[in-house]
Write an enzyme that holds these catalytic residues in place. Structure first.
Site, PDB file in Angstrom:
ATOM      1  N   PHE A   1     -13.652  -4.144  -0.879  1.00 35.95           N
ATOM      2  CA  PHE A   1     -14.598  -3.570  -1.835  1.00 35.95           C
ATOM      3  C   PHE A   1     -16.030  -3.701  -1.282  1.00 35.95           C
ATOM      4  O   PHE A   1     -16.921  -4.251  -1.940  1.00 35.95           O
ATOM      5  CB  PHE A   1     -14.495  -4.233  -3.208  1.00 35.95           C
ATOM      6  N   PRO A   2     -16.284  -3.211  -0.064  1.00 41.98           N
ATOM      7  CA  PRO A   2     -17.589  -3.430   0.574  1.00 41.98           C
ATOM      8  C   PRO A   2     -18.738  -2.667  -0.068  1.00 41.98           C
ATOM      9  O   PRO A   2     -19.900  -2.915   0.273  1.00 41.98           O
ATOM     10  CB  PRO A   2     -17.352  -2.942   2.008  1.00 41.98           C
ATOM     11  N   LEU A   3     -18.433  -1.763  -0.994  1.00 43.78           N
ATOM     12  CA  LEU A   3     -19.481  -1.053  -1.733  1.00 43.78           C
ATOM     13  C   LEU A   3     -19.457  -1.435  -3.206  1.00 43.78           C
ATOM     14  O   LEU A   3     -20.065  -0.772  -4.045  1.00 43.78           O
ATOM     15  CB  LEU A   3     -19.299   0.464  -1.582  1.00 43.78           C
ATOM     16  N   GLY A   4     -18.757  -2.532  -3.529  1.00 50.86           N
ATOM     17  CA  GLY A   4     -18.587  -2.904  -4.919  1.00 50.86           C
ATOM     18  C   GLY A   4     -17.545  -2.016  -5.565  1.00 50.86           C
ATOM     19  O   GLY A   4     -16.756  -1.350  -4.892  1.00 50.86           O
ATOM     20  N   GLY A   5     -17.513  -2.005  -6.880  1.00 52.97           N
ATOM     21  CA  GLY A   5     -16.511  -1.186  -7.566  1.00 52.97           C
ATOM     22  C   GLY A   5     -15.127  -1.726  -7.301  1.00 52.97           C
ATOM     23  O   GLY A   5     -14.907  -2.922  -7.264  1.00 52.97           O
TER      24      GLY A   5
ATOM     25  N   TYR B   1       0.841  -1.188   0.000  1.00 50.24           N
ATOM     26  CA  TYR B   1       0.000   0.000   0.000  1.00 50.24           C
ATOM     27  C   TYR B   1       0.885   1.250   0.000  1.00 50.24           C
ATOM     28  O   TYR B   1       1.554   1.551   0.989  1.00 50.24           O
ATOM     29  CB  TYR B   1      -0.909   0.035   1.228  1.00 50.24           C
TER      30      TYR B   1
ATOM     31  N   PRO C   1     -12.612  -1.090 -12.588  1.00 49.81           N
ATOM     32  CA  PRO C   1     -13.590  -0.798 -13.639  1.00 49.81           C
ATOM     33  C   PRO C   1     -14.315  -2.064 -14.081  1.00 49.81           C
ATOM     34  O   PRO C   1     -13.701  -3.111 -14.258  1.00 49.81           O
ATOM     35  CB  PRO C   1     -12.729  -0.229 -14.769  1.00 49.81           C
TER      36      PRO C   1
END
Length: 295
Positions: A207-211, A52, A214
């Site tokens: 990715f807890p909100l998706g996305g 990171y 791309p």
């Protein structure tokens, strides 16, 4: 904020994912201040990796987190920094690479022992796939992780991007958590989540909100999520995170941000109550695949 069990201790169900600290790489003091604010607000679980920000996140954690804070620091191996490549990381699955990655995280964080280390397999989920000498037997990797635990260099073993069969295969080694891409709109790992819940293994979705990449589905693209958010006076992100907390008591969140206001909004999710009607509406959102490959 409610707590859940993780690696033998109770931690707040909303932690902090350090990946986005790299956005503050030219503002180190702001990065340290942001992480200190998270701890002040009750964060006691920070997720990181040496790749990171090419080590920047670990350096910030080393400076910001004090022993008295009693923060559970979780890192991962299976990929290494790759500052000169087309992607910011390169696959590093071989046993000697896992060991070298543990040593790099120990140095970067200034620790003698890493409390939890996730072995990131790349057989499933979004991202890249192993090729050539990076196709490594799971048992060989688990043997390396177990040896590192026996040596006292790591405290507990987690898994990331693992299948249900892989999780079951690894359970005899003692698994503390599973980190897979999972959200309201990407629920393909529901059976794995249930298996973790039954075994008392923490489920820590990334990715807890998706996305994330791309082409991956996003909670923000679902009209009903916007409708629920508007009816409750919340943001779409808060609704997506709150759904995860309501979905299973073993879920631990690690939303990341480089913005203080977003940090505070994320941590406020722990106080949100979704009623039966809102949950039913959200549960009805179609789940889609997150298998987006890079490279």
């Amino acid at each position: 904020m409610t707590t859940a069990s993780f690696a033998g201790r109770a931690v707040s169900r909303i932690g902090y994912g350090a990946a986005q600290l790299a956005r503050l790489s030219d503002r180190r003091d702001d990065a340290v201040s942001l992480l200190r604010r998270a701890i002040e607000l009750g964060v006691d679980h920070v997720d990181t990796a040496e790749f990171y920000g090419f080590g920047f996140a670990n350096q910030v954690i080393r400076e910001a987190v004090r022993p008295a804070d009693d923060v559970l620091i979780v890192t991962k191996v299976g990929a290494d920094p790759n500052p000169d490549g087309p992607l910011p990381l390169r696959v590093a699955q071989r046993p000697e690479q896992l060991r070298a990655s543990v040593e790099a995280n120990l140095r970067g964080l200034g620790l003698d022992r890493l409390p939890v280390v996730n072995l990131r397999r790349i057989d499933s989920g979004p991202g890249v796939r192993p090729e050539a000498d990076q196709v490594v037997d799971f048992d060989d990797q688990l043997a390396t992780m177990t040896a590192l635990r026996d040596e006292g260099k790591i405290g507990a073993i987690g898994l990331s991007c693992v299948t249900l069969d892989g999780f079951r295969r690894a359970q005899p080694a003692g698994i503390a958590c599973v980190q897979n891409a999972y959200s309201l709109v990407t629920r393909g790992d529901e059976d794995l989540l249930r298996a973790c819940s039954a075994a008392g293994v923490a489920w820590v979705p990334f990715f807890p909100l998706g996305g994330g990449f791309p082409g991956m589905p996003k909670a923000a693209d679902e009209p009903v999520v916007h409708e629920v958010a508007a009816s409750l006076g919340l943001t779409v992100a808060q609704v997506g995170l709150a759904w995860l907390l309501h979905h299973d008591p073993g879920v631990l969140l690690i939303p990341g941000t480089s913005d203080r206001a977003h940090l505070e909004a994320n941590l406020a999710v722990g106080e949100i109550v979704l009623d039966a009607a809102a949950l039913a509406t959200l549960d009805g959102v179609e789940s889609r695949s997150n298998e987006v490959l890079l490279g």
